[in-house]
Scaffold this active site. Structure first.
Site, PDB file in Angstrom:
ATOM      1  N   HIS A 284       0.830  -1.219   0.000  1.00  5.86           N
ATOM      2  CA  HIS A 284       0.000   0.000   0.000  1.00  5.86           C
ATOM      3  C   HIS A 284       0.862   1.265   0.000  1.00  5.86           C
ATOM      4  CE1 HIS A 284      -4.090  -1.680   0.397  1.00  5.86           C
ATOM      5  NE2 HIS A 284      -3.478  -2.681   1.017  1.00  5.86           N
TER       6      HIS A 284
ATOM      7  N   HIS B 225      -6.462  -2.462  -5.258  1.00  5.76           N
ATOM      8  CA  HIS B 225      -6.165  -1.034  -5.136  1.00  5.76           C
ATOM      9  C   HIS B 225      -5.407  -0.515  -6.351  1.00  5.76           C
ATOM     10  CE1 HIS B 225      -7.276   0.240  -0.936  1.00  5.76           C
ATOM     11  NE2 HIS B 225      -7.452  -1.064  -0.866  1.00  5.76           N
TER      12      HIS B 225
ATOM     13  N   HIS C 275      -5.312  -8.433   5.392  1.00 10.39           N
ATOM     14  CA  HIS C 275      -4.269  -7.641   6.037  1.00 10.39           C
ATOM     15  C   HIS C 275      -3.746  -8.248   7.330  1.00 10.39           C
ATOM     16  CE1 HIS C 275      -4.657  -3.464   3.944  1.00 10.39           C
ATOM     17  NE2 HIS C 275      -4.709  -4.480   3.080  1.00 10.39           N
TER      18      HIS C 275
END
Length: 688
Positions: A22, A129, A247
């Site tokens: 990320h 993402h 996660h």
């Protein structure tokens, strides 16, 4: 455990595994701006110091689909610093690279490019993402791929069928088949697995000598009926699955006893949500593969910001305060302050001796104030710790459990407030709640709703109502009733007599058969628009615990599954225009006045339709050969029928007990070295 000098030889693959970095998350925050960049620097530095053969990333390298210039610049700089150099690459690629990297302008691995000096290749799939979007279907990984810094693989553009062709690597005598699939909307991929539309190609020669490594970026935990990918969907010839998207760090490999492979979930390398799963210590993995054996060493990350979370239920402390205690709100605030101080002290103790760990930790105190208590000013409370924590604006999170109320309507009624209150906790979708209600109140209607929601049989509900209306009319004819009151009571008795009986099940089957026949008469083809029609601004879900978006039209209606119900697609398809004739009919909505018939009118014109003939899915096996290069490896197209087929060079499977003993996939432990050494012992493997 075998020493590293013994394991690190010319036949051993050394692979650094990480997922969900990320990059760029909170880059505009004054305190946390550099967190992701520092952690990526640590990961790449760890790869270089351990002299790994390559780095494997499991998706979500970037947090944003369109990362900022600063984020891209930092990523490119770090990859160039650590992954480029004159160190030799000690393994070869045997597969057809034009197939493995077909979406790249340079369809070959970066370290074989004459214009580049690569010392540590990076192989990565995309996540939700940083997924490809736009008319050209590009993502940030494609930019890094064109720059020669990352090998982007595992990408599929088809919504009808997926064929996963492995990247075949060989180092010494060790052969490694690297499979990967980038992020796809979970419900779409679920449906494709159920309909046997996902195929994993295998090398045709020496199948039992390949170590099969698979990288996936999907929901692993069940968030809805079809909003995840069960491990049982994956092929059983795999040895290790690297699971991205989730996660929580569960990097210790767990064995799936049904499919007989191991699953490792490295988790994210940055805290993106203040939830309990993110509070687990973050790790990356150093995977060693030699022949048919493997060993996974977990490496803790030192640059990750500390995160501590604690739950506090005020009703559990009656000795300190009650709702009637004078100045109870002030007492509660002071008590919460003491809890935060305890977490800060714990964070300081853990940080001692770790100079790379950021000073200010993340703190979250979840306060349950149910039982008559009141909340206090959270902003004023946070000002006390503004210089000591990294998240002063959201330290306190107030929540209250809903009070359980007696059901005054009886056991056969549904409390909608209680049902819908569970949506945020259980992750249920609206259609799940509707099905649950009808399955509780009326089994037959529940079946029709399930067909309408899951399989988009638009006429299922209407046909069930029409069919039951016909049956009721016939019953009333035989009774010869005239008055309205007698008819009403007789209808109620007739309906109650069929509840939960075989007759009711037969009515449901007949109604659904009529609905399918009606759909065929209209000429519906059940086809999705092409993927190229997906709007540019449609993206997938984030990793946070948000309610899933409403599902959209899916592709294909398989008739054979893996013992589970068929799911529905979501994501990009939600915004696609529906083809002509596929819209919701007025019949299903009851919007056409001519369709509202009374019982007497329906007696004069009962409806009937022919049932649709069922189809059977056909499984097959195709051989794919490539004559371009002598080193290219032929594949066998491994379809996913209910009973798997194998290539002609493979013998039939042994029993499951024999396969467990001969599989030869082990992890080091603190027990006897002679028994669990991952690079010694029998090399026999169960035959397929």
């Amino acid at each position: 455990m075998t020493s590293e000098n013994t394991m690190d030889d010319e036949d051993t693959f050394k692979i650094l595994i990480a997922t969900d970095i990320h990059l760029g998350y909170m880059e505009k925050d004054a305190v946390r701006a550099n967190d992701t960049f520092q952690t990526l620097d640590e990961i790449l530095k760890c790869a270089k110091s351990n002299q790994v053969d390559f780095i494997l990333l499991g998706g979500d390298l970037f947090h944003e689909n369109k990362p900022s210039r600063r984020c891209l610049h930092t990523c490119i700089s770090l990859l160039r610093q650590y992954c480029m150099g004159d160190s030799p690459i000690l393994f070869n690629i045997l597969s057809d690279q034009a197939v493995n990297f077909s979406n790249s302008k340079f369809p070959w691995v970066n370290y074989e490019d004459d214009n580049l000096n690569i010392s540590i290749p990076v192989f990565s799939v995309h996540g939700n993402h940083d997924d490809p979007t736009g008319a050209d279907g590009l993502c940030a990984l494609d930019l890094l791929s064109s720059a020669g810094l990352v090998n982007h693989f595992g990408r599929s553009q088809s919504v009808e069928k997926i064929e996963i062709s492995p990247v075949l690597l060989q180092k010494g005598s060790t052969k490694l088949a690297l499979y990967g699939i980038g992020s796809i909307p979970d419900e779409r991929l679920y449906r494709m697995f159920v309909n046997n539309q996902v195929t994993m190609l295998r090398p045709k020669e020496d199948q039992d000598k390949w170590f099969n490594l698979f990288t996936i970026h999907q929901n692993r935990s069940k968030h809805g009926a079809t909003n995840y990918i069960p491990e049982q969907f994956l092929d059983d010839f795999l040895d290790l699955v690297v699971w991205g998207h989730e996660h929580e760090c569960l990097i210790e490999p767990s064995r799936n006893e049904q499919q007989l492979f191991y699953v490792t979930q490295p988790g994210s390398s940055v805290v993106t949500s203040l939830s309990p799963g993110e509070a687990v210590k973050k790790h990356i993995g150093l995977l060693r593969v030699k022949g048919r054996k493997m060993n996974l060493q977990k490496i803790p990350l030192q640059t990750v910001r500390q995160f501590f979370i604690q739950d506090l239920e005020l009703a559990d402390h009656p000795d300190l305060f009650t709702p009637d205690t004078p100045q109870v709100t002030k007492r509660v605030e002071n008590f919460c302050c003491s809890k935060v101080e305890e977490m800060l002290e714990e964070a300081e103790r853990d940080r001692m001796g770790s100079p790379l760990t950021p000073e200010k930790p993340l703190i979250r105190l979840r306060v349950d104030y149910s039982g008559g208590f009141e909340t206090f000013n959270a902003n004023r409370f946070s000002q006390k710790f503004v210089d000591r924590v990294a998240n002063p604006k959201d330290i306190i999170h107030f929540l209250r459990q809903r009070e359980k109320k007696d059901n005054a309507k009886g056991d056969d009624q549904i409390d909608f407030k209680q049902v819908f209150a569970r949506t945020s906790v259980d992750g249920l979708r609206v259609e799940d709640l509707v099905k649950e209600y009808f399955q509780t109140a009326e089994r037959s209607m529940g079946k029709a709703v399930q067909e309408f929601v899951d399989k988009e049989e638009k006429d299922a509900i209407e046909e069930l109502v029409s069919y039951q209306l016909e049956k009721t009319q016939q019953h009333l004819k035989t009774r010869g009733l005239i008055s309205q009151e007698d008819m009403d009571s007789e209808i109620q008795r007739f309906r109650d007599s069929k509840k939960n009986t075989a007759e009711e099940e037969e009515e449901v089957r007949e109604a659904l058969s009529r609905a399918k026949a009606h759909r065929l008469e209209r000429g519906d083809n059940d086809r999705d628009p092409d993927l190229s029609d997906v709007p540019d601004d449609v993206t997938m879900d984030s990793d946070e615990d948000l309610a899933p978006p409403p599902p959209a039209r899916g592709r294909g209606r398989g008739t054979k599954g893996r013992g589970v119900g068929r799911g529905r697609g979501r994501g990009a398809a939600a915004a696609e225009p529906k083809p002509a004739g596929r819209g919701r009919s007025q019949k299903a909505l009851g919007g056409n006045p001519s369709q509202s018939r009374s019982i007497m009118e329906a007696l004069r014109a009962p409806s009937s339709r022919a049932a649709r003939a069922s189809t059977t899915a056909k499984s097959y096996t195709d051989d794919i050969e490539d004559d371009d290069d002598e080193d290219d490896v032929s594949f066998v197209n491994k379809a996913r029928p209910t009973q798997r087929e194998v290539s002609s060079v493979s013998s039939k499977r042994s029993t499951q007990s024999q396969s467990q003993s001969n599989r030869g996939v082990m992890f080091d432990d603190d027990v006897d070295e002679e028994e669990f050494d991952p690079f010694k012992g029998s090399s026999r493997r169960r035959q397929r």
